[in-house]
Design a protein around this motif. Sequence first.
Motif, PDB file in Angstrom:
ATOM      1  N   GLY A   1       8.322   5.046   7.151  1.00  0.00           N
ATOM      2  CA  GLY A   1       8.408   6.466   6.837  1.00  0.00           C
ATOM      3  C   GLY A   1       7.483   6.907   5.729  1.00  0.00           C
ATOM      4  O   GLY A   1       6.358   6.416   5.576  1.00  0.00           O
ATOM      5  N   THR A   2       7.981   7.819   4.907  1.00  0.00           N
ATOM      6  CA  THR A   2       7.157   8.425   3.862  1.00  0.00           C
ATOM      7  C   THR A   2       6.980   7.535   2.639  1.00  0.00           C
ATOM      8  O   THR A   2       6.264   7.904   1.707  1.00  0.00           O
ATOM      9  CB  THR A   2       7.770   9.774   3.431  1.00  0.00           C
ATOM     10  OG1 THR A   2       9.124   9.547   2.984  1.00  0.00           O
ATOM     11  CG2 THR A   2       7.778  10.767   4.585  1.00  0.00           C
ATOM     12  N   VAL A   3       7.640   6.372   2.603  1.00  0.00           N
ATOM     13  CA  VAL A   3       7.472   5.457   1.465  1.00  0.00           C
ATOM     14  C   VAL A   3       6.809   4.155   1.901  1.00  0.00           C
ATOM     15  O   VAL A   3       6.909   3.136   1.220  1.00  0.00           O
ATOM     16  CB  VAL A   3       8.827   5.161   0.781  1.00  0.00           C
ATOM     17  CG1 VAL A   3       9.389   6.407   0.130  1.00  0.00           C
ATOM     18  CG2 VAL A   3       9.816   4.565   1.778  1.00  0.00           C
ATOM     19  N   GLU A   4       6.126   4.177   3.015  1.00  0.00           N
ATOM     20  CA  GLU A   4       5.494   2.957   3.532  1.00  0.00           C
ATOM     21  C   GLU A   4       4.507   2.368   2.516  1.00  0.00           C
ATOM     22  O   GLU A   4       4.499   1.153   2.273  1.00  0.00           O
ATOM     23  CB  GLU A   4       4.780   3.252   4.850  1.00  0.00           C
ATOM     24  CG  GLU A   4       4.104   2.037   5.463  1.00  0.00           C
ATOM     25  CD  GLU A   4       3.478   2.335   6.808  1.00  0.00           C
ATOM     26  OE1 GLU A   4       2.821   1.428   7.372  1.00  0.00           O
ATOM     27  OE2 GLU A   4       3.650   3.464   7.312  1.00  0.00           O
ATOM     28  N   LYS A   5       3.693   3.201   1.916  1.00  0.00           N
ATOM     29  CA  LYS A   5       2.686   2.735   0.967  1.00  0.00           C
ATOM     30  C   LYS A   5       3.343   2.112  -0.263  1.00  0.00           C
ATOM     31  O   LYS A   5       2.936   1.029  -0.728  1.00  0.00           O
ATOM     32  CB  LYS A   5       1.787   3.902   0.553  1.00  0.00           C
ATOM     33  CG  LYS A   5       0.699   3.518  -0.429  1.00  0.00           C
ATOM     34  CD  LYS A   5      -0.161   4.732  -0.782  1.00  0.00           C
ATOM     35  CE  LYS A   5      -1.237   4.369  -1.807  1.00  0.00           C
ATOM     36  NZ  LYS A   5      -2.073   5.544  -2.168  1.00  0.00           N
ATOM     37  N   GLN A   6       4.349   2.774  -0.818  1.00  0.00           N
ATOM     38  CA  GLN A   6       5.026   2.268  -2.016  1.00  0.00           C
ATOM     39  C   GLN A   6       5.746   0.945  -1.730  1.00  0.00           C
ATOM     40  O   GLN A   6       5.724   0.026  -2.552  1.00  0.00           O
ATOM     41  CB  GLN A   6       6.014   3.296  -2.540  1.00  0.00           C
ATOM     42  CG  GLN A   6       5.375   4.592  -3.050  1.00  0.00           C
ATOM     43  CD  GLN A   6       5.220   5.641  -1.959  1.00  0.00           C
ATOM     44  OE1 GLN A   6       5.069   5.314  -0.772  1.00  0.00           O
ATOM     45  NE2 GLN A   6       5.266   6.902  -2.363  1.00  0.00           N
ATOM     46  N   ALA A   7       6.393   0.857  -0.564  1.00  0.00           N
ATOM     47  CA  ALA A   7       7.096  -0.376  -0.205  1.00  0.00           C
ATOM     48  C   ALA A   7       6.117  -1.527  -0.025  1.00  0.00           C
ATOM     49  O   ALA A   7       6.378  -2.654  -0.476  1.00  0.00           O
ATOM     50  CB  ALA A   7       7.909  -0.149   1.069  1.00  0.00           C
ATOM     51  N   SER A   8       5.005  -1.271   0.608  1.00  0.00           N
ATOM     52  CA  SER A   8       3.996  -2.312   0.806  1.00  0.00           C
ATOM     53  C   SER A   8       3.467  -2.816  -0.530  1.00  0.00           C
ATOM     54  O   SER A   8       3.200  -4.018  -0.701  1.00  0.00           O
ATOM     55  CB  SER A   8       2.843  -1.771   1.660  1.00  0.00           C
ATOM     56  OG  SER A   8       3.295  -1.426   2.957  1.00  0.00           O
ATOM     57  N   ALA A   9       3.307  -1.899  -1.495  1.00  0.00           N
ATOM     58  CA  ALA A   9       2.824  -2.298  -2.816  1.00  0.00           C
ATOM     59  C   ALA A   9       3.816  -3.228  -3.513  1.00  0.00           C
ATOM     60  O   ALA A   9       3.420  -4.201  -4.175  1.00  0.00           O
ATOM     61  CB  ALA A   9       2.572  -1.057  -3.667  1.00  0.00           C
TER      62      ALA A   9
END
Length: 419
Positions: free
Chosen positions: A145-153
């Motif tokens: 969802g909208t936090v894909e980038k933050q979770a991947s980091a």
Amino acid sequence: MPPQPSLPEAAHAELDSMLSRKFGREVANYFSGSPLNRVSFLRTNHEFITKALTHPSTSFLLFNDLSPLATDPTKLAYAKHEDVRELIGDNPFEKSEEELVKEYNSSVTLPLVLFLGLDERKNGGFEHGIYKGQAFFAVDVTPRGTVEKQASAVIEAMKKKGLQFIEGRVHMTLNAPEAAIYAQARALLDWNARNPFCGGCGQPTLSVNAGTKRTCPPTDFSSLANAQGATTTLETPRERLACVTRKGISNLSFPRTDPTVIMAVVSHDAKRVLLGRQKRWPPYWYSTLAGFCEPAESVEEAVRREVWEESGVHLGRVVIHSTQPWPYPANLMIGAIGQALPDGEGIHLEHDPELEDAKWVPIDEVREALKVGTSGLGDPASEGYKEGNLRLPPKTAIANQLLTAVVGGFLEVGEVSKI
């Protein structure tokens, strides 16, 4: 064969009491015996949750697609608040349930943060009234969802520290206390993941109460998806479709627990044990029979029904031995021991085709297999095993505990098993 973890200590094992003298000491199975006090009544206390989440001593167990963060397969690894702040924010619990419902936007992904409890044995300086200890949370860092980038980091940062997310369908190599913490977190994460939509109206739901309940909000700041699945954020919330869960007592959905019976069945003369095997299991690998309880059915009735359906054997007396949480995804294994009727020991597999084979095995053969023939399904047998002999589940499985009780003769307090 990989070393098998120790089992949790039974509660008050050394305490002499009327019940322990009558029924023996309590048996604790793997995935039970959590060191955490869940203090479940404080999950809605936002002052408590906020203080716990932001305290320097607090530990966060991270999961990526239900795989836990660990240093190795035997030990979990924990993050700190600063490690996940980019994903969850400063305080995901700063708003009350009422505020979250009013501001609900189904197009925005809210990272799932679960409060697990307090380890009161550890004094990290956290206190809230009479409650103190080290707080534990679980966080779903699956990129979506909208936090894909933050979770991947977050995931990449953990890997750079030399940590790993242990993959696998079942995790039974963790040390006993952490296995219980893992089981609680995994069961709740899995339940939240499986219930993104309301069972009453099919609309998206919102996680509340620190991850232990889900609600169906009456309004939504997200517009309805177009043909391509895109949505936009509205300036004022739209009214959602009417839902039966918003009427009556409450509008909450709670985590499910599926009661499952698993039973060691002894022959009428108590000299043999009934074991079964499924086709996919390794050669010579057998276990006790098991199955789900059905609505309006007692545990004893479920034991008798499942044994008859799977093996054709008729049971008389049934007693409860112990239970085991089984977070795959939400079972409570209710361990029982049953005894066959004198004229009900005939085996036939024509009712339920689940088993490839079922047979009566002499007690001595089961005793020997418990010594040298136990293993997980994907592991080699223990040292001393001879090819062609009986193989059984490891001691982390409640089936092993049930069989151990049977061959040990249902020991009284103070006696020692000969196996």
